[in-house]
Design a protein around this motif. Sequence first.
Motif, PDB file in Angstrom:
ATOM      1  N   LEU A 172       0.834  -1.201   0.000  1.00  0.00           N
ATOM      2  CA  LEU A 172       0.000   0.000   0.000  1.00  0.00           C
ATOM      3  C   LEU A 172       0.873   1.258   0.000  1.00  0.00           C
ATOM      4  O   LEU A 172       0.543   2.246  -0.673  1.00  0.00           O
ATOM      5  N   ALA A 176      -6.414   2.177  -3.550  1.00  0.00           N
ATOM      6  CA  ALA A 176      -6.004   1.815  -2.187  1.00  0.00           C
ATOM      7  C   ALA A 176      -7.078   0.974  -1.501  1.00  0.00           C
ATOM      8  O   ALA A 176      -6.762   0.018  -0.769  1.00  0.00           O
ATOM      9  N   TYR A 221      -4.789   1.115   6.994  1.00  0.00           N
ATOM     10  CA  TYR A 221      -5.258   1.785   5.774  1.00  0.00           C
ATOM     11  C   TYR A 221      -5.629   3.244   6.042  1.00  0.00           C
ATOM     12  O   TYR A 221      -5.230   4.151   5.292  1.00  0.00           O
TER      13      TYR A 221
END
Length: 437
Positions: free
Chosen positions: A122, A141, A168
């Motif tokens: 990521l 993402a 995230y």
Amino acid sequence: MRNKFFSMFDYLLILVVLTLVSLGVMFIYSSSINSEGVSVTNEYIKQIIWASIGFVIMIAATIYDYKRTASLSFYFYIGLLILLVYTRLFGRYVNGAKSWIGIGEFGIQPSEFGKIFFILYLAKILDDTAHINQLRRFFIATVILLIPMGLILLQPDLGTASVYLPIYFVMCFIAGIPIRYIGYVLLFGIFTIFFAILPVWNSEIAVSPLAIITILTNMRLRMVLTFAFLIITLLGYVIRRYLHGPRYIHWIIYFTSIITMALVFSVILGKVLKDYQIKRLIIFMNPNKDPLGAGWNIIQSKVAIGAGGVLGQGYLMGTQSHYRFLPQQSTDFIFSILSEEFGFLGGIVVFSLYFMIFLKLLYIIRKCVNRYGAYICAGVLGMFSFHFFINVGMVMGIMPITGIPLLFLSYGGSSLLMAMTCIGLVMNINYRKAELK
């Protein structure tokens, strides 16, 4: 050359980590002692072995230039997905989740190691897409997040899957993705879990069940409600897009689309998770509803923490663990044992050590000129802080029971190796924080 090698390491950070690991070994040993003063497990020996291996990996992760991992991150991510699929098909059940693979007593939890691979990939994607449209960047993402999360939920392991979310969120925030996009995923997750657990809460936890919640338990009424929100969302889109409606229409679309999707996906989540798993998740609201079942862990944990007082009962002098009142006491509830034996002051020491790690991560994120490195540290910060606050809140009875360990202290090779590898990466980035390429 020798001076350069030794300058790579952050000795204060190493001291903090080794102190936490040492406390973990001490209380894993304490958890093994029964009421007769006899050690009945060898978990503390295994933890020492894992810690020794983890220390070597931590050193290696510090030395190897982290920027070289960018080109490998895609393969790490694909390897993670393959491992998760393999685990779902051929893994073994532990605590109700098919999340482990291994031979005999030796086993690993791929979803734990996968957090590192997810962070690396990521970070690479957020770095590579820094100059494209933010909505497209956010979408990419989110897809990278949802694939491993979905595979982990199928195990089903809601606790480990939930850790991927703060990773995230923090990485996307540091990467400059607009708050409204991050908030969309956050609200979607909250409403999905809320709609999934509400029927069980209404029947098992609520003092007086609410009739209005039957809308969410009756599938036909639920479909009508979902369809109504979908129509509102579509009408709002048409008005905003083609009739140039007022600005507030945009926010109506924003929230109604979240609720629509949450209503749909909560049905799927409700099918994946069993009623007893959902009950275990929400029993913290009223543990006395099932004091000998789902509420037992929380009640006994609060008793242990309360019994510790300010100074604690003394090392190896706790009763809750030695009389085996605390299930999962060497893993999920290790902080309860520490609080009972070292008291409030012992808890403050652990809090202080963790906050030193958090402050160090924030410092590196701020000073690192390489976006890839800063995003990696952001992911580690999101993961460490989530593990800490959820686990400590869980044992205090103010957070859901999710089976999330307290990193560095809880027993478990997979989580310990993962955490120490992350510390190595952090020291690596700290040493090279002034390097752009």
